[in-house]
Design a protein around this motif. Sequence first.
Motif: not given
Length: 131
Positions: A123-124, A126-127, A129
């Motif tokens: 998720r990080r 993909q964001e 970050n």
Amino acid sequence: MPLSEHEQRMLAQIEQALYEEDPKFANTVRQTNPKVHYKRSIIKASAGFAVGVCLLMGGVIVQQVFVGALGFLVMLGCALWGISGWRRVAGGSAEGEQAGAAEPKQRRQQRQGMMNRFEERWRRRQEGNDQ
């Protein structure tokens, strides 16, 4: 997981239809226990293993490599067959048991934690970050 009332009624109807259609087959299926089948296969595998030992020894005595090798292969095959039956009788995965059901609780929690970490990293990334 227990069956719901509706599922139990449907199962009872199916059983009743089977008894009406072919009572001999229904009685045979009802009385057959899978563990009995596996125990019989263990006994047959043990007898085959003994035959394999006799063939192996016979090959050694008459100095025939082919007979000895055949005896060894019979022993190997029967040992694998017997071990397979033994696992099923002892409660292994004979009837499609879920692999996760036999897994210790602590290990399942560790695996869930690992999956959560992987999901969090994904998720990080993909964001944007990613550290």
